[in-house]
Design a protein around this motif. Sequence first.
Motif, mmCIF file in Angstrom:
data_model
loop_
_atom_site.group_PDB
_atom_site.id
_atom_site.type_symbol
_atom_site.label_atom_id
_atom_site.label_comp_id
_atom_site.label_asym_id
_atom_site.label_seq_id
_atom_site.Cartn_x
_atom_site.Cartn_y
_atom_site.Cartn_z
ATOM 1 N N ALA A 1 0.799 -1.227 0.000
ATOM 2 C CA ALA A 1 0.000 0.000 0.000
ATOM 3 C C ALA A 1 0.831 1.275 0.000
ATOM 4 C CB ALA A 1 -0.936 0.003 1.218
ATOM 5 N N GLU B 1 0.584 8.866 -2.036
ATOM 6 C CA GLU B 1 -0.289 9.793 -2.765
ATOM 7 C C GLU B 1 -1.268 10.483 -1.826
ATOM 8 O OE1 GLU B 1 -3.480 9.716 -6.502
ATOM 9 O OE2 GLU B 1 -2.413 7.901 -5.906
ATOM 10 N N SER B 2 -1.787 9.726 -0.831
ATOM 11 C CA SER B 2 -2.728 10.301 0.125
ATOM 12 C C SER B 2 -2.078 11.370 0.986
ATOM 13 C CB SER B 2 -3.300 9.185 1.008
ATOM 14 O OG SER B 2 -4.128 9.702 2.021
ATOM 15 N N ALA C 1 0.018 4.091 -2.631
ATOM 16 C CA ALA C 1 -1.277 4.729 -2.401
ATOM 17 C C ALA C 1 -1.232 5.633 -1.176
ATOM 18 C CB ALA C 1 -2.364 3.662 -2.231
ATOM 19 N N GLN D 1 4.873 -1.929 -9.220
ATOM 20 C CA GLN D 1 3.940 -0.824 -9.458
ATOM 21 C C GLN D 1 4.592 0.324 -10.220
ATOM 22 O OE1 GLN D 1 1.379 0.193 -6.007
ATOM 23 N NE2 GLN D 1 2.156 -1.652 -5.041
ATOM 24 N N VAL E 1 -6.441 -1.657 -1.162
ATOM 25 C CA VAL E 1 -6.012 -0.363 -1.685
ATOM 26 C C VAL E 1 -6.777 -0.011 -2.958
ATOM 27 C CG1 VAL E 1 -4.063 0.873 -2.716
ATOM 28 C CG2 VAL E 1 -3.723 -0.472 -0.641
ATOM 29 N N THR E 2 -7.021 -1.008 -3.800
ATOM 30 C CA THR E 2 -7.675 -0.753 -5.085
ATOM 31 C C THR E 2 -9.171 -0.496 -4.935
ATOM 32 O OG1 THR E 2 -6.044 -2.160 -6.199
ATOM 33 C CG2 THR E 2 -8.067 -1.666 -7.404
ATOM 34 N N SER F 1 -1.154 -2.419 -11.144
ATOM 35 C CA SER F 1 -1.958 -1.888 -10.048
ATOM 36 C C SER F 1 -1.521 -2.535 -8.742
ATOM 37 C CB SER F 1 -3.443 -2.182 -10.295
ATOM 38 O OG SER F 1 -3.685 -3.588 -10.224
ATOM 39 N N ALA F 2 -1.965 -1.951 -7.630
ATOM 40 C CA ALA F 2 -1.626 -2.514 -6.328
ATOM 41 C C ALA F 2 -2.149 -3.946 -6.202
ATOM 42 C CB ALA F 2 -2.187 -1.637 -5.211
ATOM 43 N N SER G 1 -9.962 1.294 0.861
ATOM 44 C CA SER G 1 -9.069 2.376 1.282
ATOM 45 C C SER G 1 -7.898 1.759 2.023
ATOM 46 C CB SER G 1 -9.806 3.354 2.210
ATOM 47 O OG SER G 1 -8.889 4.212 2.868
ATOM 48 N N TRP G 2 -6.724 2.383 1.883
ATOM 49 C CA TRP G 2 -5.548 1.838 2.545
ATOM 50 C C TRP G 2 -5.708 1.799 4.066
ATOM 51 C CZ3 TRP G 2 -3.310 4.853 6.206
ATOM 52 C CH2 TRP G 2 -3.461 6.231 6.121
#
Length: 474
Positions: free
Chosen positions: A40, A46-47, A43, A298, A166-167, A304-305, A170-171
């Motif tokens: 994760a 990015e968050s 992701a 990735q 994650v996809t 993708s995750a 939510s992480w």
Amino acid sequence: MRLAAAHPRMTPAPGFRTVALIIASAMFMEQLDGTILATALPAMAESFGVSPLHMSVALTSYMLSLAVFIPASGAIADRYGSRNVFRAAIALFTLGSILCGVSGNLPLLVLSRLLQGIGGAMMVPVGRLVLLRSVPKSELVSAMSWLLVPALIGPVVGPPLGGFIVTWVSWRWIFYINVPIGVAGIWLASKYIPDVRLPDKVRFDTLGFVLSGVSLSCLVFGLEMVSHGASSVAGSTVLIVVGLVVGALYVAHARRVEHPILDLSLMRFTTFRLSVIAGSLTRITAGAMPFLLPLMMQLGFGLSAAHSGVVTFVSALGAMLMKATAAPVLRLWGFRATLVWNGVLSMLCVALCAAFRPDWPLWTIYTVLLLSGFFQSLQFSAYNTVAYADVPSERFSSATSFYTTFQQLMLSLGICVAAAALHASVSWHGREHAQLPDFSAAFLVVTLISLIAAPVCARLPRNAGAEMSGHRAR
């Protein structure tokens, strides 16, 4: 149940397999958390609005907490009882997981991971200590296999589950799923884990705990800062130098006290010393793999995750397949030959990861990762067992704390070395983001370091750990 100081080994009523499975459940939660987190990281970066390379601090902060608090685990378990400490550790880990899930930025996540680490520092070492005291050495290989097989389900399930979460969700849910596991673990520990403790309370080495904690903290954070260029070279150098100086002060202190927090006299046992040294070198690669592989899939492959999780879980599956063969392999070849040649094979498989490219057939990547997981798992099973071959049972507590401290420190160092090699390659080529050649360089760096373990293992006696493996050297 109390444990007499003169007879530290005891047999729990439910049997060592039941105890091993309960302890393995705690290890399952810890390993699941770590492997999901690695998947994760992009992701989460990015968050939080940070570079994915800087997210390595989320892994090393946890390992830092382990390195600082693991030295005290044996003494605390002896004083307050293994059951009480084990339950409290699970509760702390679960609370830290909840706080990680609600973190709104990277600093808060790091603080929550530190709290998780305090729980993990007590959870696994204390559980392993109970098992060591529950079985004779002749059954220790089998007992360790019972302990590690369920725990390996975490790395198997972690990457694909992390990718799915994650996809599609939510992480943050990668941390929330620890809550029901933690609650179940507390209940099972209350019911089945024996309350092992020593009636003769030894004075806690407070000064040694502070010195070792400061030294390890400075070393890990200094290496972490160097690894991703987060600060000046001068600042990182100061931290590393302070860590080394304080570490030297601890060594001088440990020689003067009767019961130091990290008992350096254990290094006089040949099998323990060589297992610590060689195992530390090998764990640099073990720490680097969960960090490098998901990022490579990735950022380098563009997966993708969820897809990267499906690919990277194969190495953990190989580790699962190994457990049935550990005892017969060690019985046939013995610890020395197994550690030397299996170590070379495992590192060659890791080196092949440097050659991975998107045009490779998936079955070849799966094969390499499966063999890598198989050989590495056999290597660590042998290290974890032979380390205690010559250690007297009354010193298992200090030996477990010492061994696990260095184990976690080197896993943390593996992440730092991998991140540093990745960052150096990116900077050298003037790139803004890591590309496949940069990941290849990082894989080769950690592999070359871990290959040094083979000649160290060759110094083991031919009959090392024969009582455990059943091997008789000619």
